[in-house]
Design a protein around this motif. Structure first.
Motif, PDB file in Angstrom:
ATOM      1  N   ILE A 153       3.426  -5.436   3.655  1.00 21.77           N
ATOM      2  CA  ILE A 153       2.846  -5.310   2.329  1.00 21.77           C
ATOM      3  C   ILE A 153       3.976  -5.481   1.320  1.00 21.77           C
ATOM      4  O   ILE A 153       4.881  -4.646   1.248  1.00 21.77           O
ATOM      5  CB  ILE A 153       2.163  -3.947   2.132  1.00 21.77           C
ATOM      6  CG1 ILE A 153       1.159  -3.677   3.261  1.00 21.77           C
ATOM      7  CG2 ILE A 153       1.477  -3.890   0.783  1.00 21.77           C
ATOM      8  CD1 ILE A 153       0.023  -4.664   3.323  1.00 21.77           C
TER       9      ILE A 153
ATOM     10  N   MET B 141       2.713  -7.048  -4.423  1.00 23.97           N
ATOM     11  CA  MET B 141       1.313  -6.697  -4.161  1.00 23.97           C
ATOM     12  C   MET B 141       1.079  -5.214  -4.410  1.00 23.97           C
ATOM     13  O   MET B 141       0.074  -4.814  -5.022  1.00 23.97           O
ATOM     14  CB  MET B 141       0.940  -7.058  -2.724  1.00 23.97           C
ATOM     15  CG  MET B 141      -0.490  -6.718  -2.346  1.00 23.97           C
ATOM     16  SD  MET B 141      -0.867  -7.205  -0.646  1.00 23.97           S
ATOM     17  CE  MET B 141      -2.578  -6.635  -0.526  1.00 23.97           C
ATOM     18  N   CYS B 142       2.011  -4.376  -3.946  1.00 21.79           N
ATOM     19  CA  CYS B 142       1.893  -2.933  -4.182  1.00 21.79           C
ATOM     20  C   CYS B 142       1.897  -2.628  -5.674  1.00 21.79           C
ATOM     21  O   CYS B 142       1.093  -1.827  -6.161  1.00 21.79           O
ATOM     22  CB  CYS B 142       3.039  -2.192  -3.503  1.00 21.79           C
ATOM     23  SG  CYS B 142       3.020  -2.259  -1.703  1.00 21.79           S
TER      24      CYS B 142
ATOM     25  N   GLU C 222      -1.526  -3.676  -7.399  1.00 20.82           N
ATOM     26  CA  GLU C 222      -2.685  -2.840  -7.066  1.00 20.82           C
ATOM     27  C   GLU C 222      -2.530  -1.412  -7.581  1.00 20.82           C
ATOM     28  O   GLU C 222      -3.496  -0.805  -8.055  1.00 20.82           O
ATOM     29  CB  GLU C 222      -2.913  -2.850  -5.554  1.00 20.82           C
ATOM     30  CG  GLU C 222      -3.404  -4.190  -5.024  1.00 20.82           C
ATOM     31  CD  GLU C 222      -4.268  -4.036  -3.787  1.00 20.82           C
ATOM     32  OE1 GLU C 222      -4.878  -2.964  -3.607  1.00 20.82           O
ATOM     33  OE2 GLU C 222      -4.329  -5.002  -3.008  1.00 20.82           O
TER      34      GLU C 222
ATOM     35  N   VAL D  48      -3.673   0.160  -0.890  1.00 22.14           N
ATOM     36  CA  VAL D  48      -3.103  -1.133  -1.265  1.00 22.14           C
ATOM     37  C   VAL D  48      -3.426  -2.114  -0.150  1.00 22.14           C
ATOM     38  O   VAL D  48      -3.021  -1.893   1.008  1.00 22.14           O
ATOM     39  CB  VAL D  48      -1.578  -1.059  -1.475  1.00 22.14           C
ATOM     40  CG1 VAL D  48      -0.984  -2.457  -1.619  1.00 22.14           C
ATOM     41  CG2 VAL D  48      -1.246  -0.224  -2.700  1.00 22.14           C
ATOM     42  N   GLY D  49      -4.160  -3.164  -0.467  1.00 23.59           N
ATOM     43  CA  GLY D  49      -4.546  -4.128   0.552  1.00 23.59           C
ATOM     44  C   GLY D  49      -5.369  -3.515   1.662  1.00 23.59           C
ATOM     45  O   GLY D  49      -5.353  -4.002   2.802  1.00 23.59           O
TER      46      GLY D  49
ATOM     47  N   TYR E   8      -4.828  -0.560   2.899  1.00 25.86           N
ATOM     48  CA  TYR E   8      -4.008   0.391   3.643  1.00 25.86           C
ATOM     49  C   TYR E   8      -3.784   1.651   2.818  1.00 25.86           C
ATOM     50  O   TYR E   8      -3.629   1.603   1.606  1.00 25.86           O
ATOM     51  CB  TYR E   8      -2.657  -0.227   4.013  1.00 25.86           C
ATOM     52  CG  TYR E   8      -2.761  -1.423   4.930  1.00 25.86           C
ATOM     53  CD1 TYR E   8      -3.034  -1.269   6.288  1.00 25.86           C
ATOM     54  CD2 TYR E   8      -2.582  -2.717   4.443  1.00 25.86           C
ATOM     55  CE1 TYR E   8      -3.135  -2.358   7.129  1.00 25.86           C
ATOM     56  CE2 TYR E   8      -2.670  -3.820   5.275  1.00 25.86           C
ATOM     57  CZ  TYR E   8      -2.953  -3.633   6.618  1.00 25.86           C
ATOM     58  OH  TYR E   8      -3.046  -4.725   7.445  1.00 25.86           O
TER      59      TYR E   8
END
Length: 236
Positions: free
Chosen positions: A35, A39-40, A43, A85-86, A88
């Motif tokens: 990840i 991206m983290c 989000e 996130v994603g 997860y």
């Protein structure tokens, strides 16, 4: 550590000053593989859009440090959730001088746990809370769990300490009998099925090492060394 074993004494005043600057900081760890930090960041900023002026930075090893302008904003993030996130789960904790990037010590995460095929005579808010408290700290119950016609499974959100081993079930002592009930964990990607902990690589898992060591010892005991017999040469 130097060869002579002499430790360097830090400036205590500077340490205290640095600690005061970090009092509204939290550590973040997304419990999932690959990840990326961008991206983290995207989000989590979407999740926490109502809080202004917070800043995130990468610490390496998939750890993120996030600073807030107020204690109220930080506490709301810590006490709310679950955060994802994603897809997860996100582990999170207030900054501490004991932080170790190689450990999940003190890192917690709000997490949903379903209780499939839950006995109907246990189906109330107090008993569900009692059962889930064996695993973590109960936060709230899915409202659908207490509605007629929605009794496929109970679902409760608890705060888990990710350093601890996660049990695969709990023993319940009810009016009918004593029984073992299985527990599921939603959206945990890095749960080690050998030690029950979140995050450890199979190569460093202590339980896997114990099994490997036992297997090696067993193989050594079973190993038969064949020594060829000496044959006397024929004499004329």
């Amino acid at each position: 550590m130097s060869d002579d074993g002499i430790a360097i004494k830090l400036n205590a005043e500077k340490e205290i000053l640095n600690s005061q600057m970090l009092k509204f900081f939290i550590f973040i760890k997304v419990i999932g593989n690959n990840i990326s930090f961008p991206m983290c960041s995207v989000e989590l900023r979407r999740h926490w859009s109502k809080f202004e002026n917070f800043h995130m930075m990468s610490l390496g090893m998939n750890w993120i440090l996030c600073s807030f302008k107020s204690e109220e904003a930080m506490d709301e993030v810590l006490n709310d959730g679950p955060w994802y996130v994603g897809g997860y789960i996100v582990g999170i904790d207030k900054w501490s001088s004991s932080f170790n990037p190689n450990s999940f010590k003190c890192i917690t995460a709000p997490m949903w746990i379903p209780l499939p095929c839950f006995p109907l005579y246990c189906w109330d808010e107090e008993n569900i809370a009692r059962i889930s408290s064996r695993i973590g700290v109960p936060m709230f119950i899915d409202g659908n769990s207490l509605r007629w016609g929605k009794w496929e499974f109970a679902r409760v959100c608890i705060r888990l300490n990710l350093e601890n081993s996660l049990p695969n079930g709990v023993w319940i002592d009810g009016i009918a009998r004593r029984f073992f009930h299985l527990v599921e964990y939603e959206k945990i990607d890095l749960l080690c099925f050998h030690c029950g902990k979140v995050g450890p690589d199979k190569k460093v898992c202590t339980e896997v090492k114990k099994v490997d060591k036992a297997e090696k010892m067993s193989n050594k005991q079973d190993l038969v060394i064949n020594i060829p017999e000496n044959k006397n040469s024929d004499q004329e």
